[in-house]
Design a protein around this motif. Sequence first.
Motif, PDB file in Angstrom:
ATOM      1  N   UNK A  30      13.148  11.087  -4.899  1.00  0.00           N
ATOM      2  CA  UNK A  30      12.146  11.065  -5.982  1.00  0.00           C
ATOM      3  C   UNK A  30      10.973  10.146  -5.660  1.00  0.00           C
ATOM      4  N   UNK A  31      11.218   9.138  -4.842  1.00  0.00           N
ATOM      5  CA  UNK A  31      10.193   8.116  -4.597  1.00  0.00           C
ATOM      6  C   UNK A  31       9.392   8.406  -3.334  1.00  0.00           C
ATOM      7  N   UNK A  32       8.467   9.319  -3.452  1.00  0.00           N
ATOM      8  CA  UNK A  32       7.538   9.569  -2.349  1.00  0.00           C
ATOM      9  C   UNK A  32       6.576   8.384  -2.261  1.00  0.00           C
ATOM     10  N   UNK A  33       5.819   8.317  -1.185  1.00  0.00           N
ATOM     11  CA  UNK A  33       4.846   7.233  -1.035  1.00  0.00           C
ATOM     12  C   UNK A  33       3.860   7.189  -2.208  1.00  0.00           C
ATOM     13  N   UNK A  34       3.298   8.324  -2.663  1.00  0.00           N
ATOM     14  CA  UNK A  34       2.379   8.267  -3.808  1.00  0.00           C
ATOM     15  C   UNK A  34       3.058   7.801  -5.102  1.00  0.00           C
ATOM     16  N   UNK A  35       4.308   8.211  -5.308  1.00  0.00           N
ATOM     17  CA  UNK A  35       5.037   7.783  -6.512  1.00  0.00           C
ATOM     18  C   UNK A  35       5.263   6.275  -6.469  1.00  0.00           C
ATOM     19  N   UNK A  36       5.682   5.763  -5.312  1.00  0.00           N
ATOM     20  CA  UNK A  36       5.884   4.314  -5.181  1.00  0.00           C
ATOM     21  C   UNK A  36       4.578   3.558  -5.401  1.00  0.00           C
ATOM     22  N   UNK A  37       3.500   4.057  -4.795  1.00  0.00           N
ATOM     23  CA  UNK A  37       2.208   3.373  -4.927  1.00  0.00           C
ATOM     24  C   UNK A  37       1.786   3.291  -6.390  1.00  0.00           C
ATOM     25  N   UNK A  38       1.915   4.388  -7.113  1.00  0.00           N
ATOM     26  CA  UNK A  38       1.534   4.402  -8.531  1.00  0.00           C
ATOM     27  C   UNK A  38       2.393   3.430  -9.333  1.00  0.00           C
ATOM     28  N   UNK A  39       3.691   3.384  -9.046  1.00  0.00           N
ATOM     29  CA  UNK A  39       4.588   2.483  -9.784  1.00  0.00           C
ATOM     30  C   UNK A  39       4.280   1.029  -9.458  1.00  0.00           C
ATOM     31  N   UNK A  40       4.125   0.707  -8.183  1.00  0.00           N
ATOM     32  CA  UNK A  40       3.855  -0.676  -7.789  1.00  0.00           C
ATOM     33  C   UNK A  40       2.503  -1.160  -8.303  1.00  0.00           C
ATOM     34  N   UNK A  41       1.528  -0.263  -8.378  1.00  0.00           N
ATOM     35  CA  UNK A  41       0.207  -0.643  -8.883  1.00  0.00           C
ATOM     36  C   UNK A  41       0.261  -1.116 -10.333  1.00  0.00           C
ATOM     37  N   UNK A  42       1.308  -0.747 -11.066  1.00  0.00           N
ATOM     38  CA  UNK A  42       1.484  -1.257 -12.423  1.00  0.00           C
ATOM     39  C   UNK A  42       1.750  -2.760 -12.430  1.00  0.00           C
ATOM     40  N   UNK A  43       2.210  -3.287 -11.314  1.00  0.00           N
ATOM     41  CA  UNK A  43       2.547  -4.715 -11.219  1.00  0.00           C
ATOM     42  C   UNK A  43       1.486  -5.470 -10.439  1.00  0.00           C
ATOM     43  N   UNK A  44       1.228  -5.034  -9.209  1.00  0.00           N
ATOM     44  CA  UNK A  44       0.262  -5.724  -8.352  1.00  0.00           C
ATOM     45  C   UNK A  44      -0.105  -4.768  -7.225  1.00  0.00           C
ATOM     46  N   UNK A  45      -1.381  -4.540  -7.024  1.00  0.00           N
ATOM     47  CA  UNK A  45      -1.811  -3.583  -6.005  1.00  0.00           C
ATOM     48  C   UNK A  45      -1.527  -4.066  -4.584  1.00  0.00           C
ATOM     49  N   UNK A  46      -1.188  -5.349  -4.430  1.00  0.00           N
ATOM     50  CA  UNK A  46      -0.840  -5.869  -3.101  1.00  0.00           C
ATOM     51  C   UNK A  46       0.603  -5.581  -2.718  1.00  0.00           C
ATOM     52  N   UNK A  47       1.436  -5.202  -3.673  1.00  0.00           N
ATOM     53  CA  UNK A  47       2.842  -4.933  -3.383  1.00  0.00           C
ATOM     54  C   UNK A  47       2.946  -3.725  -2.446  1.00  0.00           C
ATOM     55  N   UNK A  48       3.904  -3.792  -1.552  1.00  0.00           N
ATOM     56  CA  UNK A  48       4.106  -2.759  -0.537  1.00  0.00           C
ATOM     57  C   UNK A  48       5.354  -1.963  -0.899  1.00  0.00           C
ATOM     58  N   UNK A  49       5.280  -0.637  -0.805  1.00  0.00           N
ATOM     59  CA  UNK A  49       6.429   0.215  -1.086  1.00  0.00           C
ATOM     60  C   UNK A  49       6.865   0.952   0.166  1.00  0.00           C
ATOM     61  N   UNK A  50       8.165   0.949   0.418  1.00  0.00           N
ATOM     62  CA  UNK A  50       8.714   1.647   1.575  1.00  0.00           C
ATOM     63  C   UNK A  50       9.698   2.717   1.130  1.00  0.00           C
ATOM     64  N   UNK A  51       9.608   3.855   1.767  1.00  0.00           N
ATOM     65  CA  UNK A  51      10.546   4.938   1.537  1.00  0.00           C
ATOM     66  C   UNK A  51      10.885   5.541   2.884  1.00  0.00           C
ATOM     67  N   UNK A  52      11.801   6.468   2.893  1.00  0.00           N
ATOM     68  CA  UNK A  52      12.214   7.108   4.141  1.00  0.00           C
ATOM     69  C   UNK A  52      13.320   8.092   3.827  1.00  0.00           C
ATOM     70  N   UNK A  53      14.022   8.498   4.849  1.00  0.00           N
ATOM     71  CA  UNK A  53      15.127   9.438   4.645  1.00  0.00           C
ATOM     72  C   UNK A  53      16.303   8.716   3.993  1.00  0.00           C
TER      73      UNK A  53
END
Length: 124
Positions: A30-53
Amino acid sequence: MANIASSLQQLPAAVGEQVKVVFVTTDPARDSAPVLRAWLDNFDTRFIGLTGSEAAIAAAQRAAYLPPASKTAHTDHGYGVNHASFVLAYTKDNLAHVIYPGGVTAMNWAQDLPLLVQEAWSSR
């Protein structure tokens, strides 16, 4: 995430610039890179999100000695994800010297982050 973000706003810029928050998903389906980015931006745009297989996420959990995430079926045909809520604090030596349990307050983070930034861990 909200408590860490709040604490970073309280810290001097020189300290905050040395802190990198990296969130690793436990639900890459469920957590694609765009989904993670949108969620993390709710907290701080500097936060980094990682996903993978699924395999890569499981390997990362094992490498960090975290219990593996698991899925729980819901009656609405969806699922929930059970996962650890620890925060591993890596320092400049790229080692996680401190593990924070869930529930750490923004005040706790604001007290600890400057200490972690300046800490020089000795090797044993």
